[in-house]
Scaffold this motif. Structure first.
Motif, PDB file in Angstrom:
ATOM      1  N   PRO A  47       0.806  -1.236   0.000  1.00  0.00           N
ATOM      2  CA  PRO A  47       0.000   0.000   0.000  1.00  0.00           C
ATOM      3  C   PRO A  47       0.830   1.273   0.000  1.00  0.00           C
ATOM      4  O   PRO A  47       0.412   2.275  -0.602  1.00  0.00           O
ATOM      5  N   VAL A  48       1.989   1.281   0.650  1.00  0.00           N
ATOM      6  CA  VAL A  48       2.768   2.514   0.724  1.00  0.00           C
ATOM      7  C   VAL A  48       3.180   2.994  -0.668  1.00  0.00           C
ATOM      8  O   VAL A  48       3.140   4.194  -0.966  1.00  0.00           O
ATOM      9  N   ASN A  51      -0.168   3.950  -2.722  1.00  0.00           N
ATOM     10  CA  ASN A  51      -0.702   5.248  -2.285  1.00  0.00           C
ATOM     11  C   ASN A  51       0.128   6.401  -2.834  1.00  0.00           C
ATOM     12  O   ASN A  51      -0.417   7.452  -3.219  1.00  0.00           O
ATOM     13  N   LEU A  54      -0.718   6.739  -6.533  1.00  0.00           N
ATOM     14  CA  LEU A  54      -2.040   7.342  -6.710  1.00  0.00           C
ATOM     15  C   LEU A  54      -1.991   8.838  -6.422  1.00  0.00           C
ATOM     16  O   LEU A  54      -2.590   9.649  -7.149  1.00  0.00           O
ATOM     17  N   ALA A  55      -1.270   9.233  -5.381  1.00  0.00           N
ATOM     18  CA  ALA A  55      -1.131  10.655  -5.070  1.00  0.00           C
ATOM     19  C   ALA A  55      -0.432  11.384  -6.218  1.00  0.00           C
ATOM     20  O   ALA A  55      -0.789  12.532  -6.556  1.00  0.00           O
ATOM     21  N   LEU A 157      -4.402   1.029  -8.941  1.00  0.00           N
ATOM     22  CA  LEU A 157      -4.168   1.983  -7.864  1.00  0.00           C
ATOM     23  C   LEU A 157      -5.440   2.319  -7.093  1.00  0.00           C
ATOM     24  O   LEU A 157      -5.405   3.181  -6.215  1.00  0.00           O
ATOM     25  N   ARG A 159      -8.231   2.331  -4.452  1.00  0.00           N
ATOM     26  CA  ARG A 159      -8.512   1.878  -3.084  1.00  0.00           C
ATOM     27  C   ARG A 159      -9.983   1.481  -2.949  1.00  0.00           C
ATOM     28  O   ARG A 159     -10.869   2.122  -3.509  1.00  0.00           O
ATOM     29  N   ALA A 198      -6.454  -2.058  -5.747  1.00  0.00           N
ATOM     30  CA  ALA A 198      -5.142  -1.485  -5.445  1.00  0.00           C
ATOM     31  C   ALA A 198      -4.129  -2.572  -5.117  1.00  0.00           C
ATOM     32  O   ALA A 198      -4.401  -3.472  -4.319  1.00  0.00           O
TER      33      ALA A 198
END
Length: 241
Positions: A47-48, A51, A54-55, A157, A159, A198
């Motif tokens: 996830p790190v 995320n 995605l950001a 990506l 969530r 994701a």
């Protein structure tokens, strides 16, 4: 400027430390490619990293840095909204998330080469954002004897993607192309349906596995990529895009 670069380097190193590839997952992916021509690995990326990617995509979208995707390459490239409706941005290592993702895929390239001896030369990839209602009709990513994309990848990506969110990628039975290339209307059997969750990584053979993206009900975010061979003409390496 130096402090900014140092901060980016620290973020890159932190993401690298937090997102190693699991050897057993790589082995499973390669085994799938050998035996069925495709692989779908849920939670392949942590996830790190997802995320952060995605950001990065959301930042690019907010800056209006995405472009409508087309079909074809180079002089044959054209927009075709009746075939695909996503907006894209090629990854270029401009952020720590992109640098780490591209490094991990290069590691995967090396492992595939070591196992399969297929001479993968490089990896290219772009973000893809599908707005609600968008799709991509059935196609193959490479035509036999006319291009150098060998293995296609899709990293998701999104969530908390609901089961009724649409946007699944459908993979169809592998087939050899005829003299006129791939017929998108010919009857064909579905092999797998990939929910765009994701961390999921899907891989498949670029020139023999037809696939499509079903209409999405929600905004859909992914990274499409290709492992390529080095196709050169008159000593000039075929450009990545």
């Amino acid at each position: 400027m130096t402090n900014v670069i140092d901060d980016l380097d620290r973020e890159t190193h932190a993401l690298l430390a937090a997102s190693p590839l699991a050897p057993e997952r790589i082995d499973a992916l390669i085994d799938d490619l050998i035996h069925q021509g495709f692989s779908c690995q849920r939670d392949f990326f942590p996830p790190v990293l997802i995320n952060a990617l995605l950001a990065d995509l959301e930042r690019l979208e907010a800056c209006d840095a995405l472009a409508s995707a087309g079909i074809g390459r180079l002089k044959e490239h054209q927009l075709a909204t009746s075939i695909r409706g996503d907006a894209i941005r090629w990854l270029n290592q401009e952020s720590p998330a992109q640098r780490v993702y591209l490094k991990r895929l290069d590691e995967l390239r090396s492992q595939i080469n070591r196992a399969l001896f297929i001479g993968l030369f490089e990896f290219e990839a772009h973000f893809a954002r599908y707005p609600p209602g968008a799709f991509y009709k059935r196609h193959v990513d490479s035509f036999q004897g006319r291009a150098n994309r060998v293995i296609s990848t899709v990293t998701y990506l999104n969530r908390d993607w609901p089961v009724d969110g649409g946007g699944e990628m459908v993979l169809f039975e592998s087939r050899q192309q005829g003299p006129d290339g791939f017929d998108p209307n010919a009857p064909i059997q579905e092999m797998a349906r990939v929910l765009p969750e994701a961390g999921t990584l899907a891989c498949f053979l670029s020139d023999t596995v037809p696939h499509e993206v079903l209409p999405t009900r929600l905004p859909r975010a992914s990274i499409a990529g290709w492992f390529r061979r080095n196709a050169s003409v008159n000593g000039v390496v075929d450009p990545a895009r």
